[in-house]
Design an enzyme around this catalytic site. Structure first.
Site, PDB file in Angstrom:
ATOM      1  N   LYS A 177      13.337   5.115  32.794  1.00  0.00           N
ATOM      2  CA  LYS A 177      13.383   4.606  31.418  1.00  0.00           C
ATOM      3  C   LYS A 177      12.031   4.091  30.948  1.00  0.00           C
ATOM      4  CE  LYS A 177      18.272   3.719  30.826  1.00  0.00           C
ATOM      5  NZ  LYS A 177      19.314   2.731  30.542  1.00  0.00           N
ATOM      6  N   LYS A 205      25.969   8.899  29.479  1.00  0.00           N
ATOM      7  CA  LYS A 205      26.289   8.481  28.121  1.00  0.00           C
ATOM      8  C   LYS A 205      25.154   8.791  27.154  1.00  0.00           C
ATOM      9  CE  LYS A 205      28.767   4.417  29.320  1.00  0.00           C
ATOM     10  NZ  LYS A 205      28.727   2.966  29.375  1.00  0.00           N
ATOM     11  N   LYS A 251      23.270  14.244  36.364  1.00  0.00           N
ATOM     12  CA  LYS A 251      24.570  13.572  36.260  1.00  0.00           C
ATOM     13  C   LYS A 251      25.051  13.532  34.814  1.00  0.00           C
ATOM     14  CE  LYS A 251      22.918   8.894  35.598  1.00  0.00           C
ATOM     15  NZ  LYS A 251      23.037   7.484  35.830  1.00  0.00           N
TER      16      LYS A 251
END
Ligand code: TYM
Length: 317
Positions: free
Chosen positions: A112, A195, A192
């Protein structure tokens, strides 16, 4: 014996990965432990920018979703993290026992902060807050997906450091992994299901309509072999479908492969979609009921489908 703790971020409707990797086992763990706590971790959510009104709405949606999945306040404690100020307090204390290099190596920070060039201090110390969540209740068991294992290892390290300096206070918490701890994206089966995936077809939300679910599985990325086999290394796409199919039916992957005998991949996708709908539809109906007909953000309106039966009895009832 033992205490269970886990958390989920209120950042939109949970997906099939959250459900199969964590939430489904949260439901099962409500029996057999001396205490069970599940938290909607809003302090974790604000490590990324949030619009306050949207975040409030997401917290309510998450509460409705957890109840709809079968979290039952008669058997476990469901709460909003920021309502218990001791999470932030313990996080400070544990942060003073954690070295910067230890945090710098954690994958979430690497990922991130790379996107944003410079992440916030909160994003950097996020795993310390997670350790505080767990240790605050002297938890022993933490049901999570595979992506949280390194955060759990940090919580274990911090507990050991604290115990060494101040005496045995914290039990060393153990991760509990479900049978499908890493559900993959339907568009890129090497990463994966997430969201924050910008491709809407990659992720199956718990409030997706049956039509959406069929569409997403129809478009799921596979390969050019039409036979259905389980071989995650060489055939990640089909293998992800098999793993999802097995998980939603409560089968082994061998049983799922056997059920696909004689089917081409394209036909198998519809079989898997059907099994997923069977699992997810009652949750979607119950979320809508709990939210009193309010539409859940991320859900598309479908005028052909009524909200569903109102008198359904649920595990949460
Ligand atoms: P979060 O909100 O990203 O995800 C909630 C849970 O869903 C699991 N999960 C998956 N499992 C399988 N396949 C996937 N594709 C998948 N994607 C997500 C996650 O592993 C997680 O168990 N940092 C945590 C929240 C947290 C927490 C805690 C968890 C805060 N404090 C204390 C346990 C204990 C997180 O961001 O989860």
């Amino acid at each position: 014996g033992g205490r269970v703790f886990s958390g989920i971020q209120p950042t939109g409707v949970p997906h099939l990965g959250n459900y199969l990797g964590a939430l489904e086992s949260w439901v099962g763990l409500q029996e057999g432990y001396s205490s069970v706590l599940y938290s909607i971790v809003d302090l974790h959510a604000i490590t990324m920018p949030q619009e306050p009104g949207q975040l409030r709405d997401n917290i309510l949606n998450m509460a409705a979703t957890l109840l709809a999945c079968g979290i039952n306040p008669a058997h476990s404690i469901l709460f909003q993290q920021s309502q218990v100020s001791e999470h932030a307090e313990l996080s400070w204390i544990l942060g003073c026992l954690t070295s910067m290099p230890r945090l710098r190596h954690l994958p979430q920070w690497k990922m991130k902060s790379k996107d944003k060039k410079e992440g916030s201090v909160g994003l950097f110390t996020y795993p310390v807050l997670q350790a505080a969540d767990i240790l605050l209740y002297r938890s022993t068991h933490v049901p999570v997906g595979e992506d949280q294992v390194q955060h759990l290892e940090l919580a274990q390290d911090v507990a050991r450091i604290f115990n060494k300096q101040h005496g045995e206070l914290f039990p060393i918490p153990q991760a509990l992994l479900s049978a499908s701890p890493r559900v993959k994206s339907l568009r890129d089966p090497t990463s994966k299901m997430s969201k924050s995936d910008p491709q809407s077809l990659a992720t199956v939300g718990l409030s997706d309509s049956p039509d959406d679910i069929v569409l997403k599985f129809r478009k799921a990325v596979t390969d050019f072999t039409s036979e259905v086999t389980f071989d995650p290394e060489r055939r990640p796409g089909v293998s992800n479908l098999v793993a999802i199919h097995a998980a939603v039916c409560g089968w082994t992957v061998e049983e799922a492969v056997r059920s696909a005998q004689g089917l081409e991949t394209a036909q198998y996708k519809l079989l898997v979609a059907d099994a997923v709908i069977h699992k997810v539809a009652p949750i979607r109906v119950e979320i809508a009921r709990l939210r009193g007909g309010q539409r859940v953000s991320g859900e598309r309106s479908d005028p052909r489908r009524p909200a569903g039966p109102r008198s359904r009895s649920t595990a949460a009832g």
